[in-house]
Design an enzyme around this catalytic site. Structure first.
Site, PDB file in Angstrom:
ATOM      1  N   GLY A  11       2.063  11.504  -2.301  1.00 29.03           N
ATOM      2  CA  GLY A  11       3.489  11.789  -2.466  1.00 29.03           C
ATOM      3  C   GLY A  11       3.900  12.827  -1.415  1.00 29.03           C
ATOM      4  O   GLY A  11       3.203  13.026  -0.412  1.00 29.03           O
ATOM      5  N   SER A  41       7.563  10.670  -5.873  1.00 32.00           N
ATOM      6  CA  SER A  41       8.456  11.443  -5.005  1.00 32.00           C
ATOM      7  C   SER A  41       9.681  10.639  -4.541  1.00 32.00           C
ATOM      8  O   SER A  41      10.754  11.201  -4.331  1.00 32.00           O
ATOM      9  CB  SER A  41       7.710  11.915  -3.746  1.00 32.00           C
ATOM     10  OG  SER A  41       6.797  12.932  -4.069  1.00 32.00           O
ATOM     11  N   ARG A 283      18.182  23.135 -17.544  1.00 35.07           N
ATOM     12  CA  ARG A 283      17.981  21.870 -18.260  1.00 35.07           C
ATOM     13  C   ARG A 283      17.514  22.050 -19.700  1.00 35.07           C
ATOM     14  O   ARG A 283      17.882  21.274 -20.581  1.00 35.07           O
ATOM     15  CB  ARG A 283      16.979  21.016 -17.487  1.00 35.07           C
ATOM     16  CG  ARG A 283      17.573  20.564 -16.170  1.00 35.07           C
ATOM     17  CD  ARG A 283      16.585  19.885 -15.276  1.00 35.07           C
ATOM     18  NE  ARG A 283      17.241  19.545 -14.025  1.00 35.07           N
ATOM     19  CZ  ARG A 283      16.654  18.935 -13.019  1.00 35.07           C
ATOM     20  NH1 ARG A 283      15.388  18.595 -13.102  1.00 35.07           N
ATOM     21  NH2 ARG A 283      17.321  18.662 -11.920  1.00 35.07           N
ATOM     22  N   GLU A 364       3.338  18.727  -7.875  1.00 37.14           N
ATOM     23  CA  GLU A 364       3.608  18.815  -9.321  1.00 37.14           C
ATOM     24  C   GLU A 364       2.349  18.913 -10.170  1.00 37.14           C
ATOM     25  O   GLU A 364       2.405  19.355 -11.316  1.00 37.14           O
ATOM     26  CB  GLU A 364       4.475  17.627  -9.765  1.00 37.14           C
ATOM     27  CG  GLU A 364       5.079  17.856 -11.138  1.00 37.14           C
ATOM     28  CD  GLU A 364       6.088  16.814 -11.561  1.00 37.14           C
ATOM     29  OE1 GLU A 364       6.742  16.216 -10.683  1.00 37.14           O
ATOM     30  OE2 GLU A 364       6.219  16.600 -12.778  1.00 37.14           O
TER      31      GLU A 364
END
Ligand SMILES: Cc1cc2nc3c(=O)[nH]c(=O)nc-3n(C[C@H](O)[C@H](O)[C@H](O)COP(=O)(O)OP(=O)(O)OC[C@H]3O[C@@H](n4cnc5c(N)ncnc54)[C@H](O)[C@@H]3O)c2cc1C
Length: 545
Positions: A11, A41, A283, A364
């Site tokens: 990614g 990604s 969020r 990530e």
């Protein structure tokens, strides 16, 4: 001597690292099951954060740092976050240089939009397909280096395990999907860039390729994991069959408003609660408020008009039209929160090295910059920055001088494959994976409590107890069979972390511990010892230097 670097995952993090290491004269091999075009990604829509013009509108790198630390509820390390935000403007220039086409004004100035939890408009974007544009540019650059013989890219390859001797990583055992056999690849440095753990959950915006296996396996091999309880639910996703389709935060960045209907009247609950920027609260806050209403929630962008919608968020228009038949220039979008991003992952120090020497983790799958909650636009940034930091660290190091013989690990792996292929047991792999995804969804929702978490841990422990008796049905890939145990281990570690944190903070909301407690202002570290999962709070900040 030329250093050899093996990168697992292609990614944005893995590809950036490959390009950077090759640029420093290292020999790079990068492997993944599918080409970069299929990495998660490419789904990244909204943008990437950077303060490009300090002071012009009051924004500053310090403000980016403060927003990031505050969004993460003050458990991310200040030094790491400082490095991230300071590097951001140069990262944008570099991405542009290698061919990323950012949206600009007519004078060529890169446009920046508002994103949740940020004090200023600092999210650079390429329409609503930022990830795709960055990946395309990285592929072009990697191809150039491949042509020069500096990078070897291989697909159809999965990670199986790390080769570790005397606390030092010296390569990995890989699974070749074409031959369905294991092979060993020795390297001076291994960089893991395998993305988040989306496939542990049923309802996610992410890719099923991100299943957490590498993190789970490395955990069993002695790597520590960190902050797994912090899982970001994105507030605005659309239900599309079994998947959740992201409605980019760009829609709210452009002015989109959330509401529910009460007796024919719209209630703009986020604005009522938080004022003008209410729709752009972090969020976790938006997701929690949505859940608390107990109502069906809608997102309205129609007042922007079709022309502006097509100019600023054309992909959102196309997605809603294509997958739900909704014309957002005249209709509202029904939205629900879904699992989206993992703040936790492999524990690394500020150079992105794990506690196994010469083994790095970036992107990530690693946990370093986002604390208890990530700001939208900061993870693409972190994927590129982490790759640059890891490269700089590897550059300073001398190559490992071990001549490692991987025969023993290879034989053990091959034996395991033989067992799996001949198993006559009655536990089908895909059934257990499905049950796991449902369990995680039910027991690790936006709000958790000790009863649900305990139940989740018991269920996963049971699946783990039968994981070596599974039935490998030949219609499935052997990957699904051998990866099951590592995936279950990652899932159990996540539940154990969530159980251990007896407070609410950021994306971790405990209905039985609703307060944020000062004494918990630290990261959770979890380690594995012969089947035991041990958690501790990193109050001393052991990973922060
Ligand atoms: C829908 C969506 C929208 C998003 N929008 C934004 C945004 O606008 N801005 C932002 O900053 N962030 C956004 N994000 C988050 C961001 O896209 C990711 O955090 C980031 O792209 C992760 O990059 P990565 O290189 O670490 O992982 P990935 O892109 O997931 O790449 C992981 C790689 O590892 C490989 N891999 C996985 N398992 C194995 C294994 N066992 N063996 C070998 N290889 C393996 C995969 O095939 C892949 O090549 C979004 C995420 C989603 C899901």
């Amino acid at each position: 001597m030329m250093k050899k670097v093996l990168i697992i995952g292609s990614g944005i993090a893995g590809m950036t690292c490959a390009i950077e290491c090759a640029g420093k004269g290292m020999k790079v091999s990068i492997v993944s099951p599918y080409p970069s075009e299929r990495a998660q990604s490419v789904l990244a829509a909204g943008g990437i954060n950077a303060v490009l013009e300090c002071g012009t509108d009051g924004d500053s790198i310090n403000c980016h740092i403060e927003d990031t630390l505050k969004g993460g509820c003050y458990i991310a390390g200040r030094n790491a976050v400082r490095g991230l935000c300071e590097d951001a403007p140069d990262i944008i220039r570099w991405l542009e240089k290698i061919g990323t086409v950012f949206s600009t004004d007519t004078d060529g100035t890169i446009r920046q939009r508002a994103f949740g939890g940020q004090s200023y408009n600092r999210t650079c974007y390429c329409g609503a397909s930022t990830g795709k544009q960055i990946v395309t540019a990285l592929i072009m650059e990697a191809r150039r280096l491949e042509g020069l013989g500096m990078i070897e890219r291989r697909t159809g390859i999965d990670f199986y395990s790390a080769l570790i001797a005397d606390g030092e990583c010296c390569g990995a055992i890989l699974h070749n999907r074409r031959t369905e056999e294991l092979e060993a690849e020795c390297a001076d440095f291994v960089v893991v860039a395998t993305g988040g753990m989306n496939a542990l959950f049923r309802m996610t915006t992410g890719s099923s390729l991100c299943d957490g296996y590498a993190a789970g396996k490395l955990f069993e091999q002695g790597v520590e994991l960190k902050n797994l309880e912090f899982i970001q639910y994105h507030p605005t996703t659309m239900i599309t069959g079994q998947k959740r389709m992201l409605v980019s935060e760009a829609a709210r960045g452009e002015g989109g408003r959330l509401y529910y209907d009460e007796n024919g009247k719209r209630v703009y609950f986020m604005e009522e609660l938080f004022g003008k920027r209410g729709n752009l609260m972090p969020r976790d806050v938006v997701s929690k408020c949505m859940e608390e209403t107990g109502k069906d929630i809608f997102l309205d962008v129609s007042f922007l008009g079709k022309e502006r919608i097509m100019q600023r968020i054309p992909e959102v228009y196309e997605l809603c039209k294509k997958y739900r038949g909704i014309d957002i220039s005249s209709q509202s979008i029904p939205v629900v929160p879904s699992v989206h991003f993992f703040m936790g992952g492999i524990a690394v120090n500020n150079e992105h090295e794990t506690r196994i020497r010469n083994l790095y983790a970036i992107g990530e799958c690693s946990s370093i910059y986002h604390g208890a909650n990530r700001l939208g636009g900061n993870s693409l940034l972190a994927a590129v920055h982490g790759a640059r930091v890891a490269t700089a660290s590897i550059e300073k190091r001398s190559p490992g001088n071990k001549q490692y013989d991987p025969t023993q690990e290879l034989n053990a792996g091959r034996e395991r494959f033989k067992e799996l292929r001949s198993s006559k047991s009655s536990f089908p792999v895909m059934y257990i994976r499905d049950m796991l995804a449902q369990n995680m969804q039910d027991d690790l929702g936006i709000e958790r409590n000790s009863d649900r978490l305990r139940k989740g841990i018991d269920d996963i422990s049971y699946y783990l107890s039968i994981a070596d008796k599974i039935n490998y049905d030949n219609s499935e890939r052997i990957y699904y069979a051998y990866s099951l145990e590592g995936i279950l281990t990652a899932a159990k570690a996540t539940l154990v972390c969530a159980m251990s944190r007896e407070e609410s903070r950021g994306a971790h909301l405990r209905s039985d511990h609703p307060q944020t407690k000062d004494k918990w202002t630290a990261s959770t570290i979890i380690s594995y010892d012969n089947g035991a999962y041990n958690t501790k709070l990193d109050v001393e900040g052991i990973y922060e230097n």
